[in-house]
Design a protein around this motif. Structure first.
Motif, mmCIF file in Angstrom:
data_model
loop_
_atom_site.group_PDB
_atom_site.id
_atom_site.type_symbol
_atom_site.label_atom_id
_atom_site.label_comp_id
_atom_site.label_asym_id
_atom_site.label_seq_id
_atom_site.Cartn_x
_atom_site.Cartn_y
_atom_site.Cartn_z
ATOM 1 N N ASP A 47 10.779 -13.956 11.950
ATOM 2 C CA ASP A 47 9.886 -13.471 10.539
ATOM 3 C C ASP A 47 9.814 -12.205 10.481
ATOM 4 O OD1 ASP A 47 8.905 -16.438 10.283
ATOM 5 O OD2 ASP A 47 7.733 -15.893 12.023
ATOM 6 N N THR A 48 10.030 -11.607 9.036
ATOM 7 C CA THR A 48 10.332 -10.270 8.935
ATOM 8 C C THR A 48 9.099 -10.128 7.708
ATOM 9 O OG1 THR A 48 11.986 -10.547 7.238
ATOM 10 C CG2 THR A 48 12.567 -10.217 9.774
ATOM 11 N N VAL A 49 8.927 -8.666 7.620
ATOM 12 C CA VAL A 49 8.286 -8.174 6.469
ATOM 13 C C VAL A 49 8.630 -6.814 6.010
ATOM 14 C CG1 VAL A 49 5.871 -7.201 5.352
ATOM 15 C CG2 VAL A 49 5.746 -9.231 7.146
ATOM 16 N N LEU A 50 9.652 -6.637 4.919
ATOM 17 C CA LEU A 50 10.199 -5.751 4.772
ATOM 18 C C LEU A 50 9.578 -4.888 3.270
ATOM 19 C CD1 LEU A 50 14.008 -6.889 4.629
ATOM 20 C CD2 LEU A 50 12.537 -5.866 6.575
ATOM 21 N N THR A 51 9.412 -3.829 3.383
ATOM 22 C CA THR A 51 8.786 -3.014 2.001
ATOM 23 C C THR A 51 9.782 -2.699 1.112
ATOM 24 O OG1 THR A 51 6.755 -2.506 3.439
ATOM 25 C CG2 THR A 51 6.938 -1.192 1.319
ATOM 26 N N ARG A 67 10.975 0.646 -5.716
ATOM 27 C CA ARG A 67 12.111 0.688 -6.843
ATOM 28 C C ARG A 67 12.914 1.953 -6.877
ATOM 29 N NH1 ARG A 67 9.356 1.065 -12.468
ATOM 30 N NH2 ARG A 67 8.436 -1.201 -11.777
ATOM 31 N N GLY A 68 14.101 1.547 -6.925
ATOM 32 C CA GLY A 68 15.198 2.602 -6.662
ATOM 33 C C GLY A 68 15.262 3.006 -5.269
ATOM 34 N N GLU A 69 14.642 2.629 -4.325
ATOM 35 C CA GLU A 69 14.676 3.210 -3.009
ATOM 36 C C GLU A 69 15.301 2.134 -1.912
ATOM 37 O OE1 GLU A 69 11.658 6.035 -1.318
ATOM 38 O OE2 GLU A 69 10.593 5.571 -3.503
ATOM 39 N N GLY A 70 15.213 0.885 -2.283
ATOM 40 C CA GLY A 70 15.469 0.099 -1.274
ATOM 41 C C GLY A 70 14.338 -0.227 -0.388
ATOM 42 N N VAL A 71 14.882 -0.637 0.889
ATOM 43 C CA VAL A 71 13.953 -0.952 2.038
ATOM 44 C C VAL A 71 13.372 0.260 2.566
ATOM 45 C CG1 VAL A 71 13.365 -2.193 4.153
ATOM 46 C CG2 VAL A 71 14.768 -3.202 2.527
ATOM 47 N N VAL A 72 12.052 0.500 2.634
ATOM 48 C CA VAL A 72 11.359 1.992 3.046
ATOM 49 C C VAL A 72 10.814 1.800 4.410
ATOM 50 C CG1 VAL A 72 11.478 2.993 0.824
ATOM 51 C CG2 VAL A 72 9.337 1.888 1.883
ATOM 52 N N ALA A 73 10.504 0.561 4.895
ATOM 53 C CA ALA A 73 9.830 0.035 6.101
ATOM 54 C C ALA A 73 10.089 -1.318 6.320
ATOM 55 C CB ALA A 73 8.239 0.264 5.901
ATOM 56 N N GLN A 74 10.153 -1.516 7.733
ATOM 57 C CA GLN A 74 10.558 -2.918 8.396
ATOM 58 C C GLN A 74 9.539 -3.425 9.401
ATOM 59 O OE1 GLN A 74 14.618 -3.488 9.201
ATOM 60 N NE2 GLN A 74 15.524 -2.113 7.718
ATOM 61 N N GLY A 79 0.774 -1.266 0.126
ATOM 62 C CA GLY A 79 0.066 0.072 0.083
ATOM 63 C C GLY A 79 0.833 1.243 0.004
ATOM 64 N N VAL A 80 2.183 1.170 0.120
ATOM 65 C CA VAL A 80 3.153 2.249 -0.001
ATOM 66 C C VAL A 80 3.128 2.867 -1.287
ATOM 67 C CG1 VAL A 80 5.220 3.086 0.326
ATOM 68 C CG2 VAL A 80 4.553 1.478 2.040
ATOM 69 N N GLY A 81 2.990 2.331 -2.456
ATOM 70 C CA GLY A 81 3.102 2.903 -3.574
ATOM 71 C C GLY A 81 3.090 1.809 -4.682
ATOM 72 N N PRO A 82 2.774 2.367 -5.875
ATOM 73 C CA PRO A 82 2.592 1.514 -7.103
ATOM 74 C C PRO A 82 3.879 0.797 -7.513
ATOM 75 C CG PRO A 82 2.851 3.612 -7.955
ATOM 76 C CD PRO A 82 2.732 3.748 -6.353
ATOM 77 N N HIS A 83 5.189 1.022 -7.052
ATOM 78 C CA HIS A 83 6.379 0.390 -7.419
ATOM 79 C C HIS A 83 7.005 -0.077 -6.233
ATOM 80 C CE1 HIS A 83 5.962 2.153 -11.370
ATOM 81 N NE2 HIS A 83 6.018 3.439 -10.728
ATOM 82 N N CYS A 84 6.342 -0.843 -5.215
ATOM 83 C CA CYS A 84 6.509 -1.238 -3.937
ATOM 84 C C CYS A 84 5.946 -2.447 -3.659
ATOM 85 C CB CYS A 84 6.361 -0.159 -2.813
ATOM 86 S SG CYS A 84 6.904 1.404 -2.935
ATOM 87 N N LEU A 85 6.731 -3.415 -3.056
ATOM 88 C CA LEU A 85 6.370 -4.665 -2.746
ATOM 89 C C LEU A 85 6.569 -4.866 -1.280
ATOM 90 C CD1 LEU A 85 7.513 -6.897 -5.815
ATOM 91 C CD2 LEU A 85 5.228 -6.337 -5.360
ATOM 92 N N ASP A 86 5.757 -5.652 -0.536
ATOM 93 C CA ASP A 86 5.928 -6.097 0.712
ATOM 94 C C ASP A 86 6.522 -7.733 0.664
ATOM 95 O OD1 ASP A 86 4.981 -3.963 2.120
ATOM 96 O OD2 ASP A 86 2.940 -4.846 2.096
ATOM 97 N N VAL A 87 7.809 -7.766 1.106
ATOM 98 C CA VAL A 87 8.558 -9.130 0.912
ATOM 99 C C VAL A 87 8.436 -9.651 2.428
ATOM 100 C CG1 VAL A 87 10.555 -10.332 0.532
ATOM 101 C CG2 VAL A 87 9.825 -8.361 -0.962
#
Length: 562
Positions: A190-194, A197-204, A169-177
């Motif tokens: 267990d982790t979830v990293l957001t 594209r071009g910014e790396g991890v923006v949330a953890q 939900g952060v943005g169209p070019h972002c994925l929650d891994v």
């Protein structure tokens, strides 16, 4: 065990291999070299994430020595494209640092080594962090063995990594891994990293903690510990000085340091250097009879200049930025400039530094926060150095002209046009001394720029410095002390030299393998043997509160002092 042969291989290979980074979805998620992100936690914590994206040996040459473990499983390590990630966590006075080494392959982004505090582990084979064809709805896994790098690669246990990607939900070019990392005999991590594209991890989302994008700048963070921006005063007693060689040690093996510019010195305990190949800033600390690695930072691009202001080290880069780090290597601020800074950074007062970029813009910057106090422009490309002269900042440009700006607000005090291009600028509190392209020496009044004296020059100076009422010039065959009042010679120290420093009422002259210390009358105070060999009549030198650091062609730091 890593040997001196591997360390030598890194030095030789650092400039050989081009960047082999593949072009795929996983690579697009990795930010550019020198990128820095700031995250905050619900408890008021602060995290900075700095990325170094480098080819081959550049990523391994000055990084944590534990990263060299990759050579134990991969002889082609110097040919890979590496990504180093440094995470600094701060919560008041407490902090921790994690260094991670990853590689970009055709198959995706892989993790090899992680150093966290006093522990360091390697994954064999490396774990797949992001697959090359990364997309929402995808699942992947890795398995292998975890090794303890600090205990001769002793096996910690088998590992299994299961991961999946979902739209964020952060943005169209972002994925929650989402990842579940399990080592035999231990609970899953267990982790979830957001990733964006071009910014790396923006949330953890980590076990027991959550990190989100920081609002505002790092320097504005309420929980950030203050920094001391005042440098210790210089107080020399050179009569008892000796030269003490202190090599940089990696795996207890002396490793030569090749640097393009003089080191900086926040304290006498250890210098801050910029190794040539990797674009890193490396701080050393005493380790027995040598130096260990205190902290490592990567501002991005190539480092063009550095300076220490109390506990703060500031680097200028080819990315047209100033980047500041504190005593632990934590990135405090980043400032974008109009052009590249290649001149020395200068202190204006206890809290303010001055910088001049190639475009002719002079900027006064708060050392602790990176806030711009004022900016002024000379309207032409700069020539020569930037100097603080009493209550003004003086710069020379290609017009040619020499301009003085008020230190308080940046207003133009005066500007004069010398007959020739200015090569060097130095000053006392009331006099500006210039050397022009004809090697003539000029003196101007700080108050209004009026000419005080002008003397013809015979030899081109290789260095120009002013201490109190003395102008010190180093030429090809002598060092000359001139009066600030009238420009007339007071004394001469004959012979070629490898560098001069004029400070605290003394003039030091490095010649051959010894340091000659003179008082302001040119009278020898002491001679200290044991200097390192110079390269092309130049020694890198840093001035400390009680002595000096030298670095020559052998790459071994040498302390001259008590």
């Amino acid at each position: 065990m890593v040997t001196a042969l591997v360390l030598g291989l890194l030095s030789a290979a650092a400039m050989v291999y081009p960047d082999p980074s593949p072009d795929h979805a996983a690579s697009a998620m990795v930010p550019e070299d020198g990128h820095s992100a700031a995250l905050g936690s619900a408890t008021g914590g602060l995290m900075t994430v700095e990325t170094a994206r480098q080819p081959g040996a550049q990523a391994l040459q000055s990084g944590p020595e534990e990263f060299l473990d990759v050579f134990s499983v991969d002889e082609t390590a110097v040919e890979r494209s590496w990504v180093r990630v440094t995470e600094h966590r701060r919560d008041g006075t407490a902090g921790s640092v994690t260094h991670t080494l990853r590689s970009l392959e055709e198959s995706g982004l892989h993790e090899w080594v992680r150093r966290d505090g006093s522990s360091a582990v390697a994954l064999t084979p490396s774990a797949l962090v992001l697959p090359a064809d990364l997309r929402a709805g995808q699942r992947w896994s890795s398995s292998g063995v975890v090794h303890d790098v600090l205990r001769d690669r002793a096996s910690v246990g088998d590992y299994v990594l299961d991961a999946s990607a979902a739209a964020s939900g952060v943005g169209p070019h972002c994925l929650d891994v989402s990842s579940s990392f399990r080592v035999e005999g231990s609970d899953a991590y267990d982790t979830v990293l957001t990733w964006c594209r071009g910014e790396g991890v923006v949330a953890q989302q980590l076990p027991g903690e959550s990190w989100h994008p920081l609002e505002g700048t790092v320097a504005e963070h309420a929980g950030l510990e203050p920094v001391d921006t005042v440098s210790p005063p210089v107080s020399w007693s050179p009569e008892g000085w000796t030269a003490q060689r202190r090599p940089f040690l990696r795996f207890d093996t002396p490793s030569p340091l090749v640097v393009p510019r003089a080191p900086e010195l926040p304290t006498d305990s250890g210098p801050v250097l910029t190794p040539t190949s990797g674009g890193d800033v490396l701080a050393l600390e005493p380790d027995g009879d040598g130096f260990g690695w205190r902290w490592l930072a990567h501002p991005g691009g190539s480092v063009t200049t550095t300076a220490a202001f109390g506990e703060v080290v500031v680097a200028g880069t080819t990315r047209r930025q100033l980047v500041a780090y504190d005593r632990d290597g934590f990135r405090r601020w980043t400032l974008d400039l109009d052009d590249v800074v290649v001149r020395d950074l200068v202190r204006a007062d206890d809290r303010t530094l001055l910088t001049a970029d190639q475009s002719g813009t002079v900027t006064a910057v708060d050392i602790a926060t990176g806030a711009v106090r004022w900016q002024a422009s000379v309207g032409a490309d700069l020539k020569g150095s930037l100097s603080r002269c009493g209550d003004v900042a003086v710069v020379a440009d290609s017009a040619p002209s020499v301009t003085a700006f008020d230190l308080g607000d940046g207003s133009r005090r005066w500007s004069v046009r010398p007959p020739e291009q200015v090569l060097e600028v130095a000053c006392s509190d009331d006099t500006v001394v210039l050397v022009d392209s004809e090697f003539d020496r000029h003196a101007l009044a700080v108050a209004d720029g009026s000419t005080r004296w002008r003397r013809p020059g015979l030899d081109g100076p290789e260095q120009l410095q002013v201490v109190d009422d003395l102008v010190v010039l180093r030429t090809d065959d002598e060092v000359v002390g001139l009066s600030v009042v009238d420009g007339m010679p007071r004394w001469r120290e004959p012979g070629t030299s490898d560098g001069i420093v004029a400070v605290d009422g003394f003039v030091t002259v490095a010649k051959d393998d010894e340091l000659v210390v003179l008082d302001q009358s040119g009278v020898p105070v002491t001679t200290v043997p044991g200097l390192p060999e110079a390269q092309e009549n130049y020694l890198h030198v840093a001035t400390g509160a009680s002595g000096m650091w030298f670095l020559g062609t052998d790459g071994v730091p040498t302390w001259v002092g008590p």
